[in-house]
Design an enzyme around this catalytic site. Structure first.
Site, PDB file in Angstrom:
ATOM      1  N   ASP A 149       0.842  -1.193   0.000  1.00  0.00           N
ATOM      2  CA  ASP A 149       0.000   0.000   0.000  1.00  0.00           C
ATOM      3  C   ASP A 149       0.875   1.240   0.000  1.00  0.00           C
ATOM      4  OD1 ASP A 149      -2.374   1.353  -0.128  1.00  0.00           O
ATOM      5  OD2 ASP A 149      -2.810   1.243   2.007  1.00  0.00           O
ATOM      6  N   GLY A 150       0.324   2.325  -0.548  1.00  0.00           N
ATOM      7  CA  GLY A 150       1.009   3.608  -0.568  1.00  0.00           C
ATOM      8  C   GLY A 150       0.106   4.684  -0.014  1.00  0.00           C
ATOM      9  N   GLU A 209       2.216   3.940  -4.351  1.00  0.00           N
ATOM     10  CA  GLU A 209       1.566   2.653  -4.598  1.00  0.00           C
ATOM     11  C   GLU A 209       2.476   1.764  -5.445  1.00  0.00           C
ATOM     12  OE1 GLU A 209      -1.125   1.461  -3.387  1.00  0.00           O
ATOM     13  OE2 GLU A 209      -2.532   3.065  -2.902  1.00  0.00           O
ATOM     14  N   ASP A 255      -4.535  -2.584  -3.288  1.00  0.00           N
ATOM     15  CA  ASP A 255      -5.890  -2.032  -3.424  1.00  0.00           C
ATOM     16  C   ASP A 255      -5.938  -0.934  -4.478  1.00  0.00           C
ATOM     17  OD1 ASP A 255      -4.721   0.146  -2.184  1.00  0.00           O
ATOM     18  OD2 ASP A 255      -5.752  -0.118  -0.279  1.00  0.00           O
ATOM     19  N   HIS A 277      -9.536  -1.008   2.999  1.00  0.00           N
ATOM     20  CA  HIS A 277     -10.315  -0.670   4.193  1.00  0.00           C
ATOM     21  C   HIS A 277     -11.606  -1.488   4.278  1.00  0.00           C
ATOM     22  CE1 HIS A 277      -7.471   2.563   4.660  1.00  0.00           C
ATOM     23  NE2 HIS A 277      -7.759   2.982   3.460  1.00  0.00           N
ATOM     24  N   ASP A 310      -1.496  -0.541   5.003  1.00  0.00           N
ATOM     25  CA  ASP A 310      -1.908   0.856   5.109  1.00  0.00           C
ATOM     26  C   ASP A 310      -1.252   1.507   6.320  1.00  0.00           C
ATOM     27  OD1 ASP A 310      -3.874   3.153   4.512  1.00  0.00           O
ATOM     28  OD2 ASP A 310      -4.374   2.646   6.577  1.00  0.00           O
TER      29      ASP A 310
END
Length: 278
Positions: free
Chosen positions: A112-113, A151, A174, A235, A245
């Site tokens: 994740d970024g 990302e 994501d 999320h 995250d």
């Protein structure tokens, strides 16, 4: 000159101090709002640069008060939705994942970024799981970047870790930009020498954005048949995604002078790092 919290925001200032933030180091109200949002885990939209941040700070303070937040070092897990899915064809593509059983066994790398504001300081995070147990993690950041670049950086790091594991691995992101770019778009870009053409392009083909990262990802995926890149909903209560995250936010926090409240459970072991360097 340091940012001074208005009297109305005194509860937020005191809460930030309790979380270990150096409130006297904030130069702007935007920096204060960014750090408060990261520590509180809220998702309040920021206005454009130059706009007053007091309303955002006030909303964060109200969110903390409403939730009775005292300890923010425990990641919050989203509650599963009780709403029944609507009938009809599901939207999205073949990479969509809604069944959490997909993460129950095997090797999974979550990436994740984060970047807020965008562009601005950004962070990336990678979390590695074997049979639901976290076995490794890593994070980092860049003081001046974009969300897409973070990302992509996270995805590249995740692919490198997956290769070092030497076994079938699913790398999850994501970001549809990352997943669709890996599984579909990059092949066409590569054939066109990393140029893109189409109705939105000028007469002269335009270079693919973030081309150096895409080229590095393409090279990393060469002869990597055991690696699968898939999309997961962000999320949505997926532990690995929530962890990645969290790690990306730690990467951002390290850039703005605030010590993270909780260090990653485990960095990449020496074994993994040595294998990645081979």
């Amino acid at each position: 000159m340091a940012y001074t919290f208005p009297e109305r925001l005194r509860p937020l200032r005191e809460w930030l101090k309790k979380q270990g933030a150096d409130v006297d180091s904030f130069v702007t109200d935007r920096q204060a709002a960014f750090m408060a949002q990261q520590l509180a885990g809220s998702r309040i939209k920021f206005p454009e640069r130059g706009q007053p941040m007091f309303p955002v700070l006030l909303k964060i303070q109200e969110a903390i008060s409403a939730a009775h937040v005292h300890e923010v070092d425990v990641p919050r897990q989203a509650k599963p939705s009780k709403a029944k899915p609507k009938a009809g064809k599901a939207k999205g593509n073949k990479h969509n994942v809604v069944d959490h059983a997909a993460f129950e066994s095997g090797l999974h790398v979550f990436t994740d970024g984060a970047c807020e504001p965008n562009p601005g300081p950004g962070g990336w995070g990678v979390a590695v799981y074997r049979d639901r147990a976290e076995i490794a993690s890593d994070h980092g950041g860049n003081a001046d970047t974009t969300n897409n670049r973070m990302e992509l950086t996270a995805l590249l790091k995740g692919i490198e870790v997956a290769k070092a594991l030497g076994a079938p691995v699913v790398v999850w992101s994501d970001s549809r930009y990352c997943v669709d770019g890996c599984n579909d778009w990059r092949h066409g870009w590569k054939k066109k020498e990393w140029k893109k053409a189409g109705p939105k392009a000028s007469a002269k083909n335009q270079e693919v954005k973030n081309v150096e990262l895409w080229q590095a990802i393409d090279a990393a995926l060469e002869r990597a048949d055991q690696i699968t890149i898939r999309w997961c909903k962000g999320h949505a209560g997926i532990v690995g995604n929530e962890r990645a995250d969290e790690l990306s936010n730690l990467g951002v926090a390290s850039l703005v002078g605030v010590s993270p409240l909780r260090e990653p459970v485990d960095y990449l072991t020496a074994e993994y790092r040595s294998r990645m360097a081979e």
